[in-house]
Design a protein around this motif. Structure first.
Motif, PDB file in Angstrom:
ATOM      1  N   GLN A  22      -5.881  -5.310 -10.256  1.00  0.00           N
ATOM      2  CA  GLN A  22      -5.049  -5.703  -9.113  1.00  0.00           C
ATOM      3  C   GLN A  22      -4.609  -4.473  -8.322  1.00  0.00           C
ATOM      4  O   GLN A  22      -4.686  -4.458  -7.093  1.00  0.00           O
ATOM      5  CB  GLN A  22      -3.833  -6.493  -9.578  1.00  0.00           C
ATOM      6  CG  GLN A  22      -2.915  -6.875  -8.423  1.00  0.00           C
ATOM      7  CD  GLN A  22      -1.624  -7.510  -8.900  1.00  0.00           C
ATOM      8  OE1 GLN A  22      -1.317  -7.538 -10.082  1.00  0.00           O
ATOM      9  NE2 GLN A  22      -0.853  -8.014  -7.958  1.00  0.00           N
ATOM     10  N   ILE A  23      -4.153  -3.452  -9.025  1.00  0.00           N
ATOM     11  CA  ILE A  23      -3.725  -2.213  -8.351  1.00  0.00           C
ATOM     12  C   ILE A  23      -4.909  -1.578  -7.632  1.00  0.00           C
ATOM     13  O   ILE A  23      -4.789  -1.143  -6.488  1.00  0.00           O
ATOM     14  CB  ILE A  23      -3.085  -1.247  -9.376  1.00  0.00           C
ATOM     15  CG1 ILE A  23      -1.763  -1.829  -9.880  1.00  0.00           C
ATOM     16  CG2 ILE A  23      -2.878   0.140  -8.757  1.00  0.00           C
ATOM     17  CD1 ILE A  23      -1.201  -1.118 -11.093  1.00  0.00           C
ATOM     18  N   TRP A  24      -6.061  -1.534  -8.282  1.00  0.00           N
ATOM     19  CA  TRP A  24      -7.269  -0.974  -7.667  1.00  0.00           C
ATOM     20  C   TRP A  24      -7.628  -1.743  -6.398  1.00  0.00           C
ATOM     21  O   TRP A  24      -7.942  -1.145  -5.367  1.00  0.00           O
ATOM     22  CB  TRP A  24      -8.426  -1.015  -8.672  1.00  0.00           C
ATOM     23  CG  TRP A  24      -9.710  -0.496  -8.114  1.00  0.00           C
ATOM     24  CD1 TRP A  24     -10.124   0.804  -8.077  1.00  0.00           C
ATOM     25  CD2 TRP A  24     -10.736  -1.262  -7.486  1.00  0.00           C
ATOM     26  NE1 TRP A  24     -11.352   0.888  -7.466  1.00  0.00           N
ATOM     27  CE2 TRP A  24     -11.749  -0.379  -7.096  1.00  0.00           C
ATOM     28  CE3 TRP A  24     -10.903  -2.619  -7.220  1.00  0.00           C
ATOM     29  CZ2 TRP A  24     -12.913  -0.791  -6.449  1.00  0.00           C
ATOM     30  CZ3 TRP A  24     -12.054  -3.032  -6.582  1.00  0.00           C
ATOM     31  CH2 TRP A  24     -13.044  -2.128  -6.201  1.00  0.00           C
ATOM     32  N   LEU A  25      -7.560  -3.079  -6.466  1.00  0.00           N
ATOM     33  CA  LEU A  25      -7.885  -3.904  -5.300  1.00  0.00           C
ATOM     34  C   LEU A  25      -6.923  -3.630  -4.153  1.00  0.00           C
ATOM     35  O   LEU A  25      -7.341  -3.512  -2.999  1.00  0.00           O
ATOM     36  CB  LEU A  25      -7.869  -5.390  -5.676  1.00  0.00           C
ATOM     37  CG  LEU A  25      -8.230  -6.383  -4.572  1.00  0.00           C
ATOM     38  CD1 LEU A  25      -9.612  -6.098  -4.002  1.00  0.00           C
ATOM     39  CD2 LEU A  25      -8.172  -7.797  -5.113  1.00  0.00           C
ATOM     40  N   GLN A  26      -5.647  -3.490  -4.438  1.00  0.00           N
ATOM     41  CA  GLN A  26      -4.669  -3.165  -3.393  1.00  0.00           C
ATOM     42  C   GLN A  26      -4.998  -1.830  -2.743  1.00  0.00           C
ATOM     43  O   GLN A  26      -4.889  -1.687  -1.519  1.00  0.00           O
ATOM     44  CB  GLN A  26      -3.255  -3.149  -3.981  1.00  0.00           C
ATOM     45  CG  GLN A  26      -2.761  -4.521  -4.371  1.00  0.00           C
ATOM     46  CD  GLN A  26      -1.472  -4.481  -5.179  1.00  0.00           C
ATOM     47  OE1 GLN A  26      -1.108  -3.464  -5.754  1.00  0.00           O
ATOM     48  NE2 GLN A  26      -0.789  -5.612  -5.227  1.00  0.00           N
ATOM     49  N   GLN A  27      -5.428  -0.855  -3.523  1.00  0.00           N
ATOM     50  CA  GLN A  27      -5.808   0.446  -2.969  1.00  0.00           C
ATOM     51  C   GLN A  27      -7.054   0.320  -2.090  1.00  0.00           C
ATOM     52  O   GLN A  27      -7.167   0.986  -1.059  1.00  0.00           O
ATOM     53  CB  GLN A  27      -6.061   1.448  -4.099  1.00  0.00           C
ATOM     54  CG  GLN A  27      -4.809   1.816  -4.858  1.00  0.00           C
ATOM     55  CD  GLN A  27      -5.103   2.570  -6.139  1.00  0.00           C
ATOM     56  OE1 GLN A  27      -6.206   2.555  -6.672  1.00  0.00           O
ATOM     57  NE2 GLN A  27      -4.064   3.248  -6.653  1.00  0.00           N
ATOM     58  N   GLN A  28      -7.978  -0.527  -2.486  1.00  0.00           N
ATOM     59  CA  GLN A  28      -9.199  -0.728  -1.706  1.00  0.00           C
ATOM     60  C   GLN A  28      -8.894  -1.361  -0.347  1.00  0.00           C
ATOM     61  O   GLN A  28      -9.548  -1.050   0.641  1.00  0.00           O
ATOM     62  CB  GLN A  28     -10.198  -1.599  -2.476  1.00  0.00           C
ATOM     63  CG  GLN A  28     -10.710  -0.967  -3.745  1.00  0.00           C
ATOM     64  CD  GLN A  28     -11.357   0.378  -3.490  1.00  0.00           C
ATOM     65  OE1 GLN A  28     -12.287   0.497  -2.703  1.00  0.00           O
ATOM     66  NE2 GLN A  28     -10.845   1.403  -4.145  1.00  0.00           N
ATOM     67  N   LEU A  29      -7.915  -2.257  -0.307  1.00  0.00           N
ATOM     68  CA  LEU A  29      -7.529  -2.866   0.969  1.00  0.00           C
ATOM     69  C   LEU A  29      -7.120  -1.783   1.953  1.00  0.00           C
ATOM     70  O   LEU A  29      -7.549  -1.781   3.106  1.00  0.00           O
ATOM     71  CB  LEU A  29      -6.395  -3.872   0.776  1.00  0.00           C
ATOM     72  CG  LEU A  29      -6.704  -5.125  -0.029  1.00  0.00           C
ATOM     73  CD1 LEU A  29      -5.457  -5.997  -0.129  1.00  0.00           C
ATOM     74  CD2 LEU A  29      -7.862  -5.900   0.551  1.00  0.00           C
ATOM     75  N   ASP A  30      -6.304  -0.857   1.495  1.00  0.00           N
ATOM     76  CA  ASP A  30      -5.853   0.236   2.355  1.00  0.00           C
ATOM     77  C   ASP A  30      -7.030   1.088   2.813  1.00  0.00           C
ATOM     78  O   ASP A  30      -7.146   1.417   3.991  1.00  0.00           O
ATOM     79  CB  ASP A  30      -4.813   1.081   1.617  1.00  0.00           C
ATOM     80  CG  ASP A  30      -4.130   2.083   2.521  1.00  0.00           C
ATOM     81  OD1 ASP A  30      -3.771   1.709   3.658  1.00  0.00           O
ATOM     82  OD2 ASP A  30      -3.954   3.237   2.095  1.00  0.00           O
TER      83      ASP A  30
END
Length: 86
Positions: A22-30
């Motif tokens: 989840q944290i990785w996915l949030q970083q990818q959005l940015d």
């Protein structure tokens, strides 16, 4: 407090890996200049965008993103690729 010894090791590990994804996915959005992601197959729980009432589960339709707005992410821990609206 939370003690590892009182937990199922596989379940605890799975929980940590899901949070990491989840944290990785949030970083990818940015990194991709996206503000949100809705996974294909998600059940959006409202009657409509103009109605706050919960949708009856029997009437729920899984979300499907339009092809022109579809993005994909390969989750590092899950080892799967997810697709959806970004």
């Amino acid at each position: 407090s939370l003690y590892y010894a009182s937990l199922s090791a596989p379940q605890a590990r799975q929980h940590v890996e899901i949070v990491e994804d989840q944290i990785w996915l949030q970083q990818q959005l940015d990194e991709r200049n996206l503000v949100a992601f809705v996974r294909d197959g998600a059940i959006l729980p409202r009657v409509s965008g103009a109605d706050d009432k919960p949708m009856e589960l029997e009437k729920a339709v899984p979300f499907a993103s339009p092809e022109r707005l579809k993005v994909s992410f390969s989750l590092p821990n899950a080892g799967t690729t997810i697709h959806g609206l970004g």
